[in-house]
Design a protein around this motif. Structure first.
Motif, PDB file in Angstrom:
ATOM      1  N   TYR A  53       0.844  -1.189   0.000  1.00 13.63           N
ATOM      2  CA  TYR A  53       0.000   0.000   0.000  1.00 13.63           C
ATOM      3  C   TYR A  53       0.886   1.248   0.000  1.00 13.63           C
ATOM      4  N   HIS A  54       0.619   2.195  -0.886  1.00 10.29           N
ATOM      5  CA  HIS A  54       1.507   3.355  -1.026  1.00 10.29           C
ATOM      6  C   HIS A  54       1.619   4.193   0.256  1.00 10.29           C
ATOM      7  N   CYS A  55       0.583   4.201   1.073  1.00 13.59           N
ATOM      8  CA  CYS A  55       0.639   4.972   2.325  1.00 13.59           C
ATOM      9  C   CYS A  55       1.563   4.325   3.353  1.00 13.59           C
ATOM     10  N   ASP A  56       1.704   3.009   3.255  1.00 16.29           N
ATOM     11  CA  ASP A  56       2.598   2.258   4.122  1.00 16.29           C
ATOM     12  C   ASP A  56       2.946   0.952   3.398  1.00 16.29           C
ATOM     13  N   PRO A  57       4.034   0.930   2.635  1.00 20.26           N
ATOM     14  CA  PRO A  57       4.387  -0.246   1.842  1.00 20.26           C
ATOM     15  C   PRO A  57       4.582  -1.535   2.644  1.00 20.26           C
ATOM     16  N   SER A  58       4.702  -1.443   3.959  1.00 23.04           N
ATOM     17  CA  SER A  58       4.800  -2.666   4.750  1.00 23.04           C
ATOM     18  C   SER A  58       3.450  -3.367   4.855  1.00 23.04           C
ATOM     19  N   LEU A  59       2.378  -2.659   4.507  1.00 24.66           N
ATOM     20  CA  LEU A  59       1.039  -3.237   4.544  1.00 24.66           C
ATOM     21  C   LEU A  59       0.664  -3.762   3.163  1.00 24.66           C
ATOM     22  N   PRO A  60      -0.122  -4.854   3.129  1.00 24.55           N
ATOM     23  CA  PRO A  60      -0.610  -5.327   1.834  1.00 24.55           C
ATOM     24  C   PRO A  60      -1.630  -4.336   1.268  1.00 24.55           C
ATOM     25  N   LEU A  61      -1.885  -4.456  -0.020  1.00 29.50           N
ATOM     26  CA  LEU A  61      -2.813  -3.550  -0.695  1.00 29.50           C
ATOM     27  C   LEU A  61      -4.250  -3.853  -0.272  1.00 29.50           C
ATOM     28  N   PRO A  62      -4.916  -2.910   0.432  1.00 29.28           N
ATOM     29  CA  PRO A  62      -6.291  -3.157   0.873  1.00 29.28           C
ATOM     30  C   PRO A  62      -7.267  -3.126  -0.304  1.00 29.28           C
ATOM     31  N   PHE A  63      -8.329  -3.932  -0.198  1.00 29.43           N
ATOM     32  CA  PHE A  63      -9.363  -3.943  -1.228  1.00 29.43           C
ATOM     33  C   PHE A  63     -10.752  -3.765  -0.621  1.00 29.43           C
ATOM     34  N   ILE A  64     -11.123  -4.635   0.311  1.00 30.65           N
ATOM     35  CA  ILE A  64     -12.421  -4.546   0.982  1.00 30.65           C
ATOM     36  C   ILE A  64     -12.189  -4.639   2.485  1.00 30.65           C
ATOM     37  N   ASN A  65     -12.907  -3.802   3.223  1.00 34.52           N
ATOM     38  CA  ASN A  65     -12.930  -3.914   4.681  1.00 34.52           C
ATOM     39  C   ASN A  65     -14.384  -4.035   5.115  1.00 34.52           C
ATOM     40  N   LEU A  66     -14.583  -4.693   6.234  1.00 40.01           N
ATOM     41  CA  LEU A  66     -15.913  -4.908   6.793  1.00 40.01           C
ATOM     42  C   LEU A  66     -15.836  -4.615   8.275  1.00 40.01           C
ATOM     43  N   PRO A 125      -7.655  -9.721  -8.177  1.00 41.79           N
ATOM     44  CA  PRO A 125      -6.512  -8.965  -7.648  1.00 41.79           C
ATOM     45  C   PRO A 125      -5.763  -8.214  -8.757  1.00 41.79           C
ATOM     46  N   GLN A 126      -5.631  -8.835  -9.926  1.00 40.12           N
ATOM     47  CA  GLN A 126      -4.918  -8.176 -11.032  1.00 40.12           C
ATOM     48  C   GLN A 126      -5.688  -6.959 -11.541  1.00 40.12           C
ATOM     49  N   ASP A 127      -7.034  -7.063 -11.601  1.00 43.04           N
ATOM     50  CA  ASP A 127      -7.860  -5.907 -11.984  1.00 43.04           C
ATOM     51  C   ASP A 127      -7.668  -4.773 -10.982  1.00 43.04           C
ATOM     52  N   TRP A 128      -7.680  -5.123  -9.689  1.00 39.06           N
ATOM     53  CA  TRP A 128      -7.563  -4.109  -8.644  1.00 39.06           C
ATOM     54  C   TRP A 128      -6.180  -3.451  -8.680  1.00 39.06           C
ATOM     55  N   ILE A 129      -5.147  -4.243  -8.877  1.00 37.65           N
ATOM     56  CA  ILE A 129      -3.787  -3.689  -8.953  1.00 37.65           C
ATOM     57  C   ILE A 129      -3.683  -2.704 -10.114  1.00 37.65           C
ATOM     58  N   ALA A 130      -4.202  -3.074 -11.277  1.00 35.10           N
ATOM     59  CA  ALA A 130      -4.142  -2.195 -12.450  1.00 35.10           C
ATOM     60  C   ALA A 130      -4.900  -0.893 -12.184  1.00 35.10           C
ATOM     61  N   ARG A 131      -6.093  -0.986 -11.609  1.00 32.88           N
ATOM     62  CA  ARG A 131      -6.887   0.216 -11.315  1.00 32.88           C
ATOM     63  C   ARG A 131      -6.171   1.051 -10.257  1.00 32.88           C
ATOM     64  N   TYR A 132      -5.664   0.410  -9.214  1.00 32.90           N
ATOM     65  CA  TYR A 132      -4.959   1.098  -8.144  1.00 32.90           C
ATOM     66  C   TYR A 132      -3.762   1.873  -8.693  1.00 32.90           C
ATOM     67  N   GLU A 133      -2.988   1.230  -9.545  1.00 31.88           N
ATOM     68  CA  GLU A 133      -1.789   1.892 -10.082  1.00 31.88           C
ATOM     69  C   GLU A 133      -2.155   3.044 -11.023  1.00 31.88           C
ATOM     70  N   SER A 134      -3.259   2.928 -11.744  1.00 32.85           N
ATOM     71  CA  SER A 134      -3.608   3.980 -12.692  1.00 32.85           C
ATOM     72  C   SER A 134      -4.429   5.111 -12.063  1.00 32.85           C
ATOM     73  N   GLU A 135      -5.192   4.808 -11.023  1.00 32.98           N
ATOM     74  CA  GLU A 135      -6.107   5.811 -10.456  1.00 32.98           C
ATOM     75  C   GLU A 135      -5.691   6.369  -9.101  1.00 32.98           C
ATOM     76  N   ILE A 136      -5.039   5.573  -8.301  1.00 39.75           N
ATOM     77  CA  ILE A 136      -4.763   5.998  -6.921  1.00 39.75           C
ATOM     78  C   ILE A 136      -3.278   6.230  -6.678  1.00 39.75           C
ATOM     79  N   LYS A 137      -2.455   5.288  -7.057  1.00 36.59           N
ATOM     80  CA  LYS A 137      -1.015   5.393  -6.799  1.00 36.59           C
ATOM     81  C   LYS A 137      -0.368   6.117  -7.982  1.00 36.59           C
ATOM     82  N   LYS A 138      -0.445   7.425  -7.953  1.00 35.88           N
ATOM     83  CA  LYS A 138       0.117   8.209  -9.067  1.00 35.88           C
ATOM     84  C   LYS A 138       1.425   8.836  -8.674  1.00 35.88           C
TER      85      LYS A 138
END
Length: 151
Positions: A60-73, A138-151
């Motif tokens: 996760y770009h905010c803290d690379p030691s954490l895995p990339l979050p997708f859904i929380n409940l 996961p691959q869809d989310w990674i692609a979207r994350y890299e293009s939309e959020i992690k700029k």
């Protein structure tokens, strides 16, 4: 409400009985419908479904030691919150979800940017949650994350 639980089982067991059943059912729907590759773990004091470092080493770009979050409940004070980063970052997925929810005729959708709030426990669209969970790999989310959020 942030939990100090260290495992999903501990998180669930600390909830009030009525919330245990509902959160447990949503959790099972997510586990049954999320594409292969996502992992369940505690994330930000909530149940989390993440892209593990084994799949996305950058984390996760905010803290690379954490895995990339997708859904929380989470069980919040006045509602159950489902936090889905896909609907936050993908306007087409958001539109699909909003339209699908409206078709159910179960009341007004209560939503923030990524948070879907369920205040009435008897009006939770479990099947729709499962369908939403299945729409991004996961691959869809990674692609979207890299293009939309992690700029």
């Amino acid at each position: 409400m942030r939990s100090d639980a260290t495992s999903p089982k501990e998180y669930l067991s600390a909830l009030p009985e009525d919330r245990q059943a509902v959160i447990g059912e949503i959790r099972q729907v997510l586990l049954d419908n999320l594409p292969k590759g996502f992992e369940e773990r505690m994330s930000y004091g909530m149940l989390g479904f993440v892209v593990p470092h084994e799949i996305y080493p950058d984390g996760y770009h905010c803290d690379p030691s954490l895995p990339l979050p997708f859904i929380n409940l989470a069980s919040q004070k006045n509602f159950i919150g489902l936090y889905h980063m896909g609907i936050y970052s993908d306007p087409e997925l958001l539109k699909w979800f909003q339209n699908s929810y409206a078709e159910l005729s179960i009341g007004k959708l209560d939503m923030g940017k990524s948070c879907i709030r369920f205040k009435k426990m008897d009006k939770i669209p479990f099947q729709l949650i499962g369908e939403l969970a299945s729409k991004m790999t996961p691959q869809d989310w990674i692609a979207r994350y890299e293009s939309e959020i992690k700029k």
